[in-house]
Design a protein around this motif. Sequence first.
Motif, PDB file in Angstrom:
ATOM      1  N   GLU A  59      55.416  64.562  26.813  1.00  0.00           N
ATOM      2  CA  GLU A  59      56.255  64.821  27.982  1.00  0.00           C
ATOM      3  C   GLU A  59      56.296  66.309  28.315  1.00  0.00           C
ATOM      4  OE1 GLU A  59      60.019  63.092  26.883  1.00  0.00           O
ATOM      5  OE2 GLU A  59      59.522  61.238  27.940  1.00  0.00           O
ATOM      6  N   CYS A  60      56.485  66.616  29.566  1.00  0.00           N
ATOM      7  CA  CYS A  60      56.569  68.010  29.985  1.00  0.00           C
ATOM      8  C   CYS A  60      57.361  68.105  31.275  1.00  0.00           C
ATOM      9  CB  CYS A  60      55.171  68.611  30.185  1.00  0.00           C
ATOM     10  SG  CYS A  60      54.156  67.736  31.414  1.00  0.00           S
ATOM     11  N   SER A  61      57.839  69.301  31.555  1.00  0.00           N
ATOM     12  CA  SER A  61      58.415  69.608  32.868  1.00  0.00           C
ATOM     13  C   SER A  61      57.428  70.538  33.572  1.00  0.00           C
ATOM     14  CB  SER A  61      59.787  70.258  32.730  1.00  0.00           C
ATOM     15  OG  SER A  61      59.720  71.436  31.952  1.00  0.00           O
ATOM     16  N   TRP A  63      56.567  72.996  37.091  1.00  0.00           N
ATOM     17  CA  TRP A  63      57.057  73.635  38.304  1.00  0.00           C
ATOM     18  C   TRP A  63      55.950  74.449  38.958  1.00  0.00           C
ATOM     19  CZ3 TRP A  63      57.287  78.909  39.263  1.00  0.00           C
ATOM     20  CH2 TRP A  63      57.223  79.764  38.161  1.00  0.00           C
ATOM     21  N   GLU A  73      59.930  71.222  41.229  1.00  0.00           N
ATOM     22  CA  GLU A  73      59.957  70.857  39.818  1.00  0.00           C
ATOM     23  C   GLU A  73      59.906  69.338  39.679  1.00  0.00           C
ATOM     24  OE1 GLU A  73      63.564  72.389  38.237  1.00  0.00           O
ATOM     25  OE2 GLU A  73      63.251  74.425  38.981  1.00  0.00           O
ATOM     26  N   SER A  75      59.472  66.094  36.288  1.00  0.00           N
ATOM     27  CA  SER A  75      59.168  65.708  34.912  1.00  0.00           C
ATOM     28  C   SER A  75      57.905  64.860  34.920  1.00  0.00           C
ATOM     29  CB  SER A  75      60.313  64.904  34.300  1.00  0.00           C
ATOM     30  OG  SER A  75      61.411  65.732  34.020  1.00  0.00           O
ATOM     31  N   SER A  76      57.098  65.008  33.872  1.00  0.00           N
ATOM     32  CA  SER A  76      55.829  64.289  33.836  1.00  0.00           C
ATOM     33  C   SER A  76      55.421  64.047  32.382  1.00  0.00           C
ATOM     34  CB  SER A  76      54.748  65.089  34.572  1.00  0.00           C
ATOM     35  OG  SER A  76      53.535  64.358  34.622  1.00  0.00           O
ATOM     36  N   ARG A 211      66.024  73.102  32.004  1.00  0.00           N
ATOM     37  CA  ARG A 211      65.536  71.755  31.733  1.00  0.00           C
ATOM     38  C   ARG A 211      66.694  70.764  31.659  1.00  0.00           C
ATOM     39  NH1 ARG A 211      62.440  71.372  26.349  1.00  0.00           N
ATOM     40  NH2 ARG A 211      60.926  72.599  27.519  1.00  0.00           N
ATOM     41  N   TYR A 214      67.918  70.043  35.107  1.00  0.00           N
ATOM     42  CA  TYR A 214      66.946  69.210  35.813  1.00  0.00           C
ATOM     43  C   TYR A 214      67.060  67.757  35.366  1.00  0.00           C
ATOM     44  CZ  TYR A 214      62.379  67.409  37.230  1.00  0.00           C
ATOM     45  OH  TYR A 214      61.376  66.643  37.768  1.00  0.00           O
ATOM     46  N   GLU A 215      67.163  67.535  34.046  1.00  0.00           N
ATOM     47  CA  GLU A 215      67.279  66.173  33.528  1.00  0.00           C
ATOM     48  C   GLU A 215      68.580  65.526  33.974  1.00  0.00           C
ATOM     49  OE1 GLU A 215      66.759  66.535  29.323  1.00  0.00           O
ATOM     50  OE2 GLU A 215      64.576  66.762  29.474  1.00  0.00           O
TER      51      GLU A 215
END
Length: 227
Positions: A59-61, A63, A73, A75-76, A211, A214-215
């Motif tokens: 998993e990563c964020s 931008w 931005e 999440s992926s 992060r 964002y979550e």
Amino acid sequence: MMLPRIGQTIRLNFMSSSEETELHSFKSRITDIQDDVASIELPTSEVTGRTGLFGPGTECSVWYVGEDGSRYEFSSSIAGRKSEHIPVLLLQLPAKEHILRTQRRNYLRIETTLEIAVKLNDPIRQYHFLARTMDVSGGGLSFTCDESFRLQEKDMLKVWISLPGKNGQVQHAFAEMEIVRQKPAEEKGLHQWISGKFIKMSELDRVKVVRACYERQLELRKKGIED
């Protein structure tokens, strides 16, 4: 919302237990897009210049800065790896409604309740107490506390922030914060309201806070869709 384009430079922060990948931001470039998957160059650390091991499911964020100058931005996760002219990773692209847009150099501010520890070093006011946030961003936060703590604008606080993660683990971030606004309690027995900006904070801790915001935004958006 604006999806990244071929040739777009992107930054990635990997949500990994590995200290090496957790510590630094990585830089990459999109080489191709097929449906909802982007091919990207192997990400390299912006500190060491080295790449890492990012297997499928990591998993990563992500931008990037769009053509309008705004920051986007999402999440992926890594969907796989393949070799074209050069080795590339396959990055899962989100639906447009799952991309967040923020003005460049501004931080997303989210209303959320997080536990914090606050310390004020002053010759007379030696305060060290626990409180809960009202809102948080990568640039500062606000909280409420008992009016017996005689806080005022321009006070410098040390703040430790507890950040719960999606996996149930709790991370901590530290910042030195300047109070920019103090609102007294409206009635006796109620709490005062304090708002401040981060003056000193490591980039790693700022990434943790951004992060978490964002979550939380995605969580609220998901609840809104489900409701």
